[in-house]
Enzyme design. Sequence first.
Site, short mmCIF file in Angstrom:
data_model
loop_
_atom_site.label_atom_id
_atom_site.label_comp_id
_atom_site.label_asym_id
_atom_site.label_seq_id
_atom_site.Cartn_x
_atom_site.Cartn_y
_atom_site.Cartn_z
N THR A 49 0.84 -1.20 0.00
CA THR A 49 0.00 0.00 0.00
C THR A 49 0.88 1.25 0.00
O THR A 49 1.98 1.25 0.54
CB THR A 49 -0.94 0.02 1.21
OG1 THR A 49 -0.18 0.10 2.42
CG2 THR A 49 -1.82 -1.22 1.24
N SER A 88 2.53 2.71 -2.51
CA SER A 88 3.82 2.32 -3.10
C SER A 88 4.20 3.10 -4.34
O SER A 88 4.98 2.64 -5.17
CB SER A 88 3.80 0.81 -3.41
OG SER A 88 2.62 0.42 -4.08
N THR A 89 3.70 4.32 -4.47
CA THR A 89 4.07 5.14 -5.62
C THR A 89 5.36 5.92 -5.41
O THR A 89 5.91 6.48 -6.36
CB THR A 89 2.94 6.13 -5.99
OG1 THR A 89 2.68 6.98 -4.87
CG2 THR A 89 1.67 5.39 -6.39
N GLY A 146 8.92 6.71 -2.32
CA GLY A 146 9.56 6.49 -1.03
C GLY A 146 9.77 5.04 -0.65
O GLY A 146 10.13 4.20 -1.48
N SER A 193 7.68 2.70 12.80
CA SER A 193 8.71 3.72 12.86
C SER A 193 9.38 3.69 14.23
O SER A 193 8.78 3.19 15.20
CB SER A 193 8.09 5.10 12.61
OG SER A 193 8.92 6.14 13.01
N TYR A 218 1.16 10.94 15.44
CA TYR A 218 1.85 10.02 14.53
C TYR A 218 2.51 8.90 15.32
O TYR A 218 2.36 7.72 15.00
CB TYR A 218 2.89 10.78 13.71
CG TYR A 218 3.83 9.89 12.92
CD1 TYR A 218 3.39 9.27 11.77
CD2 TYR A 218 5.14 9.67 13.34
CE1 TYR A 218 4.24 8.44 11.03
CE2 TYR A 218 5.99 8.85 12.62
CZ TYR A 218 5.54 8.24 11.47
OH TYR A 218 6.36 7.42 10.75
#
Length: 264
Positions: A13, A15-16, A18, A141, A154
């Site tokens: 998901t 995945s266009t 980075g 992260s 976040y």
Amino acid sequence: MKLDLTGRTALVTGSTQGIGAAIATGLARAGARVGVNGRDEKRVREAMSRIADQVPGADLVAVPADVTTPEGVEEVARALPDLDVLVNNLGIFGATPAMEITDEDWRRYFEINVLSAIRLTRRFLPGMKERGWGRVQYIASDSAVVIPAEMIHYGVSKTALLAVGRGFAKEAAGSGVTVNTVMAGPTHTEGVESFVYELVDEQLPWEEAQREFMRVHRPQSLIQRLIEPEEIANMVVYLASPLASATTGGALRVDGGYVDSILP
């Protein structure tokens, strides 16, 4: 080690660009059929073209869909009904003072960063269990355990993914399906270079600039440089492979030693 995913179908998901694009490229290089996802079909097609340039002959499927909605999840299921590898990479971030984070902000971060991954897992995990093989991953992260003061919404959303991954690993116990979370550290993605040069001497060559940035502004890092997206992708591809069959329920760090802890 040979990371062979020939015959497997994967979805990444967001995945266009980075980290997501690097993961999609790595999975394609390992032989997987890869669904490239984003909300905008044009950007999906452009990302596929870039991946194909790096991996000639890559088996790619365009999956333009908003996976933050139930309708988008069903669009994905129609495009890739028998999914073997699910990489929940989609996520948003942004700096907001703690006392200014609104209820709507909290809901938005939970919907996009957490609930979208849960919906996709609920949709595809049963089929993996029935077939006796599958891989589910969540991209978290270092902020999951080192909560940033400037974006605690976040950080909390990434903390939640650690629990989500552990919980679904228990749901998949004994089925041949593994579920893991990958914790990425400070990463060299789009826009980061300009951000770095806002904080260090813009006359410095990039290699020196990023090391100065890490030394001054991210001193916890043990590698003292930004992580390249491909380095995170390497971990994801390994976890997706048959070689990682005994690794499940884990929170695996690709953080350059940023988190000052032996365990997450």
